[in-house]
Design a protein around this motif. Sequence first.
Motif, PDB file in Angstrom:
ATOM      1  N   ARG A 138       0.834  -1.213   0.000  1.00  0.00           N
ATOM      2  CA  ARG A 138       0.000   0.000   0.000  1.00  0.00           C
ATOM      3  C   ARG A 138       0.865   1.258   0.000  1.00  0.00           C
ATOM      4  NH1 ARG A 138      -2.770  -1.295   3.840  1.00  0.00           N
ATOM      5  NH2 ARG A 138      -4.731  -1.907   2.862  1.00  0.00           N
ATOM      6  N   LEU A 139       1.860   1.290   0.862  1.00  0.00           N
ATOM      7  CA  LEU A 139       2.731   2.466   0.942  1.00  0.00           C
ATOM      8  C   LEU A 139       3.622   2.568  -0.287  1.00  0.00           C
ATOM      9  CD1 LEU A 139       3.778   4.863   2.587  1.00  0.00           C
ATOM     10  CD2 LEU A 139       5.320   3.284   3.775  1.00  0.00           C
ATOM     11  N   TRP A 140       4.215   1.459  -0.682  1.00  0.00           N
ATOM     12  CA  TRP A 140       5.152   1.458  -1.812  1.00  0.00           C
ATOM     13  C   TRP A 140       4.450   1.792  -3.132  1.00  0.00           C
ATOM     14  CZ3 TRP A 140       5.127  -2.684  -5.578  1.00  0.00           C
ATOM     15  CH2 TRP A 140       6.114  -2.546  -6.557  1.00  0.00           C
ATOM     16  N   ALA A 141       3.346   1.126  -3.424  1.00  0.00           N
ATOM     17  CA  ALA A 141       2.684   1.293  -4.719  1.00  0.00           C
ATOM     18  C   ALA A 141       2.110   2.696  -4.882  1.00  0.00           C
ATOM     19  CB  ALA A 141       1.589   0.250  -4.880  1.00  0.00           C
ATOM     20  N   ASN A 142       1.533   3.257  -3.824  1.00  0.00           N
ATOM     21  CA  ASN A 142       0.956   4.589  -3.930  1.00  0.00           C
ATOM     22  C   ASN A 142       2.012   5.645  -4.209  1.00  0.00           C
ATOM     23  OD1 ASN A 142      -2.118   4.949  -3.263  1.00  0.00           O
ATOM     24  ND2 ASN A 142      -1.413   3.276  -1.968  1.00  0.00           N
ATOM     25  N   LEU A 143       3.132   5.571  -3.503  1.00  0.00           N
ATOM     26  CA  LEU A 143       4.190   6.567  -3.738  1.00  0.00           C
ATOM     27  C   LEU A 143       4.862   6.364  -5.084  1.00  0.00           C
ATOM     28  CD1 LEU A 143       5.114   8.868  -1.805  1.00  0.00           C
ATOM     29  CD2 LEU A 143       3.624   7.161  -0.771  1.00  0.00           C
ATOM     30  N   ILE A 149      -2.619   6.112   7.201  1.00  0.00           N
ATOM     31  CA  ILE A 149      -3.110   4.747   7.017  1.00  0.00           C
ATOM     32  C   ILE A 149      -2.139   3.734   7.620  1.00  0.00           C
ATOM     33  CG2 ILE A 149      -3.578   2.972   5.281  1.00  0.00           C
ATOM     34  CD1 ILE A 149      -4.751   5.170   3.508  1.00  0.00           C
ATOM     35  N   PHE A 150      -0.841   3.916   7.383  1.00  0.00           N
ATOM     36  CA  PHE A 150       0.143   2.976   7.927  1.00  0.00           C
ATOM     37  C   PHE A 150       0.097   2.989   9.451  1.00  0.00           C
ATOM     38  CE2 PHE A 150       4.111   1.084   9.103  1.00  0.00           C
ATOM     39  CZ  PHE A 150       4.457   0.234   8.057  1.00  0.00           C
ATOM     40  N   SER A 151      -0.023   4.170  10.048  1.00  0.00           N
ATOM     41  CA  SER A 151      -0.022   4.280  11.506  1.00  0.00           C
ATOM     42  C   SER A 151      -1.288   3.691  12.110  1.00  0.00           C
ATOM     43  CB  SER A 151       0.109   5.752  11.915  1.00  0.00           C
ATOM     44  OG  SER A 151       1.292   6.311  11.389  1.00  0.00           O
ATOM     45  N   VAL A 152      -2.440   3.990  11.520  1.00  0.00           N
ATOM     46  CA  VAL A 152      -3.685   3.490  12.099  1.00  0.00           C
ATOM     47  C   VAL A 152      -3.801   1.973  11.923  1.00  0.00           C
ATOM     48  CG1 VAL A 152      -5.221   3.742  10.091  1.00  0.00           C
ATOM     49  CG2 VAL A 152      -6.131   4.077  12.396  1.00  0.00           C
ATOM     50  N   LEU A 153      -3.282   1.429  10.829  1.00  0.00           N
ATOM     51  CA  LEU A 153      -3.278  -0.031  10.664  1.00  0.00           C
ATOM     52  C   LEU A 153      -2.341  -0.688  11.669  1.00  0.00           C
ATOM     53  CD1 LEU A 153      -3.389  -0.552   6.786  1.00  0.00           C
ATOM     54  CD2 LEU A 153      -5.194  -0.989   8.449  1.00  0.00           C
ATOM     55  N   THR A 154      -1.243  -0.030  11.988  1.00  0.00           N
ATOM     56  CA  THR A 154      -0.352  -0.539  13.037  1.00  0.00           C
ATOM     57  C   THR A 154      -1.101  -0.661  14.356  1.00  0.00           C
ATOM     58  OG1 THR A 154       1.614   0.420  11.988  1.00  0.00           O
ATOM     59  CG2 THR A 154       1.756  -0.084  14.341  1.00  0.00           C
ATOM     60  N   ALA A 155      -1.859   0.393  14.703  1.00  0.00           N
ATOM     61  CA  ALA A 155      -2.643   0.359  15.941  1.00  0.00           C
ATOM     62  C   ALA A 155      -3.721  -0.725  15.890  1.00  0.00           C
ATOM     63  CB  ALA A 155      -3.275   1.724  16.181  1.00  0.00           C
ATOM     64  N   ILE A 156      -4.387  -0.864  14.760  1.00  0.00           N
ATOM     65  CA  ILE A 156      -5.451  -1.872  14.628  1.00  0.00           C
ATOM     66  C   ILE A 156      -4.882  -3.278  14.761  1.00  0.00           C
ATOM     67  CG2 ILE A 156      -7.077  -2.898  13.001  1.00  0.00           C
ATOM     68  CD1 ILE A 156      -7.595  -0.054  11.928  1.00  0.00           C
ATOM     69  N   TYR A 157      -3.765  -3.544  14.097  1.00  0.00           N
ATOM     70  CA  TYR A 157      -3.185  -4.891  14.145  1.00  0.00           C
ATOM     71  C   TYR A 157      -2.661  -5.216  15.546  1.00  0.00           C
ATOM     72  CZ  TYR A 157      -3.410  -4.935   9.036  1.00  0.00           C
ATOM     73  OH  TYR A 157      -3.845  -4.917   7.729  1.00  0.00           O
ATOM     74  N   LEU A 158      -2.088  -4.227  16.236  1.00  0.00           N
ATOM     75  CA  LEU A 158      -1.618  -4.473  17.599  1.00  0.00           C
ATOM     76  C   LEU A 158      -2.795  -4.735  18.534  1.00  0.00           C
ATOM     77  CD1 LEU A 158       1.168  -1.740  17.853  1.00  0.00           C
ATOM     78  CD2 LEU A 158       1.515  -4.198  18.073  1.00  0.00           C
ATOM     79  N   GLY A 159      -3.885  -3.994  18.337  1.00  0.00           N
ATOM     80  CA  GLY A 159      -5.062  -4.238  19.163  1.00  0.00           C
ATOM     81  C   GLY A 159      -5.696  -5.585  18.893  1.00  0.00           C
ATOM     82  N   ASP A 160      -5.727  -5.990  17.640  1.00  0.00           N
ATOM     83  CA  ASP A 160      -6.317  -7.278  17.267  1.00  0.00           C
ATOM     84  C   ASP A 160      -5.479  -8.448  17.820  1.00  0.00           C
ATOM     85  OD1 ASP A 160      -8.185  -8.926  15.508  1.00  0.00           O
ATOM     86  OD2 ASP A 160      -6.224  -9.508  14.701  1.00  0.00           O
ATOM     87  N   ALA A 161      -4.176  -8.213  18.044  1.00  0.00           N
ATOM     88  CA  ALA A 161      -3.300  -9.288  18.480  1.00  0.00           C
ATOM     89  C   ALA A 161      -3.673  -9.827  19.861  1.00  0.00           C
ATOM     90  CB  ALA A 161      -1.853  -8.798  18.489  1.00  0.00           C
TER      91      ALA A 161
END
Length: 325
Positions: A255-260, A309-321
């Motif tokens: 997501r980060l690589w392709a968009n930039l 997006i990268f930061s909020v997904l980091t938070a979501i994945y850590l919470g889901d763990a």
Amino acid sequence: MSAITAPAPAGTPRPGEGSERKPGASRGKRVALALGGLWFAGIVFFIGVFGFKAHKAPAVASGVFTPTNEFKLDTWFSVGPVNFNKGVLYVILAAAITLGLMFYVAHRLKERPGRLQAAIEMFYGLTSGMARENLDENLSRKYFPLIATLFVFILVSNLIGYIPLPVDSLDKFTLFGAHLPSFQIYAADTNVAFPLILALMVFVLFSWERLKAHHGPVGFLKSLMPAGITGPIKPLIFVIEVLSYFLRLISLTVRLWANLLAGHMLIAFMGGELGVLVGDPWVQWLLFPFGIAIYLFEAVLIAGLQAFIFSVLTAIYLGDAVTSH
């Protein structure tokens, strides 16, 4: 006798007022019309001088020049196992600017905030909200610094990618006898290794938290399985859940690589590269305004959006763990 005139009603213009006002376009409209006229005149000029026949440069005709050249990482020098190139330079610049911003803000906090501190407090509220909404209290305190730092680091890395710097070692220009690299816009994110390392770090962290929260590898694997699934379909669902878990690493990276990467390629193409490839100067001039529009869109919106997006997904994945399905 003296004539007594009644006062004019409110809102009625007095004699002479408004006589200097002339209908016409505003300054913004006049500037837009002038630029539009200049753009159209340029198209007519280039077509009149060069026609529609292609005039490809020798480097393009021979295949020496390709659009992917700007993303090549030529080694400038090596220090031990580390090869320094423009990708490494941009990562170092992003890290230095991020640290500089953090220290600058930390030493200038005041009881009565100015504009800069007000902006920093808004950013703090945004990133702390990411942590609080997706993590419990303990994990929020633990990982808030990481989430905020990732946001700033990726944002800075994206933004400096839109500043032309002399990093194009393939094409050089001479200044006072010195051969210097040409100016170019480049982002570290356009090299897949950079977002991959960031995503791999996040993947390891939320995998470690899941392993601890579910008491070992067996509990880890059980936690991937949604509750209530029974019957012959259970093994299939388990395989899908395992694959989707590892796809988080790929999605964070791509997501980060392709968009930039896509944004920088669009800027290059619309900014003149397509005209160079087809060999028509009028195509370069025709697409130039679209290149500016895409540049502004990428620098103003996409740079910040991808960091968010990268930061909020980091938070979501850590919470889901630490939760079960």
